[in-house]
Scaffold this motif. Sequence first.
Motif, mmCIF file in Angstrom:
data_model
loop_
_atom_site.group_PDB
_atom_site.id
_atom_site.type_symbol
_atom_site.label_atom_id
_atom_site.label_comp_id
_atom_site.label_asym_id
_atom_site.label_seq_id
_atom_site.Cartn_x
_atom_site.Cartn_y
_atom_site.Cartn_z
ATOM 1 N N ALA A 39 0.825 -1.211 0.000
ATOM 2 C CA ALA A 39 0.000 0.000 0.000
ATOM 3 C C ALA A 39 0.861 1.264 0.000
ATOM 4 C CB ALA A 39 -0.931 -0.003 1.211
ATOM 5 N N LYS A 40 2.026 1.195 0.652
ATOM 6 C CA LYS A 40 2.921 2.352 0.668
ATOM 7 C C LYS A 40 3.674 2.491 -0.651
ATOM 8 C CE LYS A 40 3.611 2.811 5.631
ATOM 9 N NZ LYS A 40 4.571 2.783 6.759
ATOM 10 N N ALA A 41 3.970 1.363 -1.258
ATOM 11 C CA ALA A 41 4.704 1.377 -2.521
ATOM 12 C C ALA A 41 3.799 1.656 -3.710
ATOM 13 C CB ALA A 41 5.425 0.046 -2.723
ATOM 14 N N GLY A 42 2.489 1.584 -3.488
ATOM 15 C CA GLY A 42 1.546 1.817 -4.574
ATOM 16 C C GLY A 42 1.496 0.687 -5.581
ATOM 17 N N THR A 43 1.806 -0.538 -5.120
ATOM 18 C CA THR A 43 1.786 -1.711 -5.998
ATOM 19 C C THR A 43 0.574 -2.581 -5.696
ATOM 20 O OG1 THR A 43 3.146 -2.960 -4.433
ATOM 21 C CG2 THR A 43 4.295 -1.735 -6.150
ATOM 22 N N GLN A 44 0.382 -3.589 -6.510
ATOM 23 C CA GLN A 44 -0.672 -4.575 -6.258
ATOM 24 C C GLN A 44 -0.284 -5.448 -5.059
ATOM 25 O OE1 GLN A 44 -3.652 -5.787 -7.627
ATOM 26 N NE2 GLN A 44 -3.865 -3.957 -8.890
ATOM 27 N N PRO A 45 -1.217 -5.764 -4.175
ATOM 28 C CA PRO A 45 -0.904 -6.728 -3.125
ATOM 29 C C PRO A 45 -0.846 -8.137 -3.701
ATOM 30 C CG PRO A 45 -3.226 -6.155 -3.011
ATOM 31 C CD PRO A 45 -2.606 -5.270 -4.076
ATOM 32 N N ARG A 46 0.128 -8.932 -3.264
ATOM 33 C CA ARG A 46 0.137 -10.353 -3.633
ATOM 34 C C ARG A 46 -0.839 -11.050 -2.702
ATOM 35 N NH1 ARG A 46 4.486 -13.981 -3.842
ATOM 36 N NH2 ARG A 46 3.841 -14.634 -5.917
ATOM 37 N N VAL A 47 -1.849 -11.676 -3.273
ATOM 38 C CA VAL A 47 -2.912 -12.303 -2.492
ATOM 39 C C VAL A 47 -2.921 -13.804 -2.738
ATOM 40 C CG1 VAL A 47 -5.386 -12.362 -2.007
ATOM 41 C CG2 VAL A 47 -4.291 -10.196 -2.667
ATOM 42 N N ALA A 48 -2.852 -14.582 -1.664
ATOM 43 C CA ALA A 48 -2.987 -16.034 -1.748
ATOM 44 C C ALA A 48 -4.376 -16.420 -1.289
ATOM 45 C CB ALA A 48 -1.936 -16.722 -0.880
ATOM 46 N N ILE A 49 -5.051 -17.235 -2.074
ATOM 47 C CA ILE A 49 -6.386 -17.737 -1.737
ATOM 48 C C ILE A 49 -6.269 -19.241 -1.563
ATOM 49 C CG2 ILE A 49 -8.770 -17.982 -2.543
ATOM 50 C CD1 ILE A 49 -8.179 -15.406 -4.256
ATOM 51 N N ILE A 50 -6.674 -19.733 -0.389
ATOM 52 C CA ILE A 50 -6.536 -21.155 -0.085
ATOM 53 C C ILE A 50 -7.859 -21.851 -0.345
ATOM 54 C CG2 ILE A 50 -5.667 -22.829 1.579
ATOM 55 C CD1 ILE A 50 -3.764 -20.451 0.984
ATOM 56 N N GLY A 51 -7.936 -22.623 -1.421
ATOM 57 C CA GLY A 51 -9.150 -23.356 -1.749
ATOM 58 C C GLY A 51 -9.794 -22.852 -3.020
ATOM 59 N N LEU B 259 -9.103 -3.980 2.057
ATOM 60 C CA LEU B 259 -7.973 -3.734 1.162
ATOM 61 C C LEU B 259 -7.996 -2.291 0.644
ATOM 62 C CD1 LEU B 259 -7.855 -7.046 -0.932
ATOM 63 C CD2 LEU B 259 -6.466 -6.412 1.053
ATOM 64 N N ASN B 260 -9.166 -1.788 0.343
ATOM 65 C CA ASN B 260 -9.282 -0.395 -0.098
ATOM 66 C C ASN B 260 -8.831 0.562 1.006
ATOM 67 O OD1 ASN B 260 -10.324 -1.298 -2.520
ATOM 68 N ND2 ASN B 260 -12.449 -0.813 -2.021
ATOM 69 N N LYS B 261 -9.177 0.240 2.238
ATOM 70 C CA LYS B 261 -8.754 1.060 3.382
ATOM 71 C C LYS B 261 -7.233 1.045 3.503
ATOM 72 C CE LYS B 261 -9.507 3.314 7.311
ATOM 73 N NZ LYS B 261 -10.053 4.705 7.320
ATOM 74 N N MET B 262 -6.628 -0.128 3.351
ATOM 75 C CA MET B 262 -5.172 -0.226 3.396
ATOM 76 C C MET B 262 -4.531 0.615 2.288
ATOM 77 S SD MET B 262 -4.422 -4.252 4.248
ATOM 78 C CE MET B 262 -2.644 -3.951 4.459
ATOM 79 N N ARG B 263 -5.080 0.512 1.089
ATOM 80 C CA ARG B 263 -4.546 1.256 -0.056
ATOM 81 C C ARG B 263 -4.673 2.758 0.145
ATOM 82 N NH1 ARG B 263 -8.487 0.614 -4.627
ATOM 83 N NH2 ARG B 263 -9.480 2.200 -3.312
#
Length: 512
Positions: free
Chosen positions: A17-29, A426-430
């Motif tokens: 969020a500080k770097a202004g990049t996409q978060p890497r998101v892992a989804i289990i299942g 996630l929007n709040k973090m961004r």
Amino acid sequence: MNMHANNIAGGARAPWAKAGTQPRVAIIGAGMSGISAVVKLRQAGYTDLTVYEKTGKVGGTWRENQYPGLSCDVPSRWYSFSFNLNPDWSHRFSYGPEIQAYMEDTANKFGVTDIVKFNTPVADLTYEGPQWRLTTGDGTVEHYDVVISATGVLHKPAFPNIDGLDTFEGDMFHTARWDHGVKLEGRKVGIIGTGSTAAQIIGAITHKVGTMNVFQRTPQWMIPLPQKEYATGWKWLLRTFPALQKLTYNFYFKAMSKNFGAATTGDQKKLADIQEACTKHLEEAVADPELRAKLTPDYQAACKRLIFCSDFYPAISRDNANLITEGITRITPTGIETVDGKLHELDVLILATGFDAAAFILPTKVTGENGQDLGEAWDGSPRAHRAVAMPGFPNFWMLEGPTGPVGNLSLITISEYQVDYIISMLNKMRDDRLEAVSARQDAYQHYNEDMGKQMPNTVWASGGCTSWYFDKSGNPNLYPYPPHRYLDDMHDPDFSEFRLIADVKEMQAANA
């Protein structure tokens, strides 16, 4: 070489969020919740997603369960993704193979299948603020900014603790591991359990087996399944006018929420209507008074998960069916011995004994802040904040997590609302350039204490039964208020219930 490159790319990096990049998101299942998460996250602009699936197919519970008679107890028009309504459902209540095909079609249509790492179970998740270190079953390590558990509720089969279970010499399998190579025609079949799964199987196969022995510990209330096959013309109409699909989706959404949702959480009039329908069904479908007495529960209808089934009563009334209510003493190489000393000889033993409803993401080891172990924190009584978050586990979210509203509602709808809630976080973090978000301990405690006070007003706690809803705490692991309240909260997050962490290292240093 490629694996090494991936590990470097997925290693520690600047907070997204500080770097202004996409978060890497892992989804289990890669079941219905995982599919929903991928589609909705992409629609919200989050595209760096990876799905980990322990098996070789998407579909979750509909992939796991392939037993005869399998159908859904939520109307097809509502048991659908809101972003992929299906005009071609063949029945009002869909059968398992058709739902699995729909899951696969949706995953392919929306590009979910392309980002799934199949046959890749996640063995360990460890928080290394502000990222998570993810280790797969084969030892591969990746780092992610956000982890979403979409493992579902009912995925780990529960086996009965009965003496001699491993001595049976005939064919034996759990319903979630159905062996299609086993011949049933003309054979002596036994089934342990009388829940929804057992009822569907008994209704589907009793007519073709030699003898059906049903071992019942507790009778179940059942309501007729108002099944209907959809005409070709109706499918054409929905396909031609998509707005009609949305209308039927909303109709069943509101009808099920206002009736079954309200009945289970305190509406006594609607609960009485359900009781009357169940009692009438039993009286009309079972003519033998002795059999009917054995099938009559001594608790309130809907106390256990209500069973929608029209085939069970006719099947159990057949001449080749035996309802055995004496307790089981042991399993022998040739059958089941009951407390009256009788040996019931069997060729095939089917275990309709359900799932470990307290597992959720477990047995994956999940370690949060300060070495906190998720399994130890839950200790057989899993709870969460609004069913999606845990204090001490930043940037870790759950779909269909503990205290999620199970009931007789569409879990697809609930998952979609929960994904919307996570997107809000996630929007709040961004927007605020946050490094981590986790539930506050006081908010978590207040939320769960409040639900505990409300639980006695539900039929699950006051209806006089025990069920798989109950966990080690002695309370049902469910949401005790009407469903609309939960769904409204998912679209109106209160950020004051969360720790909003701008700098993880600074916070850790201050707490050292």
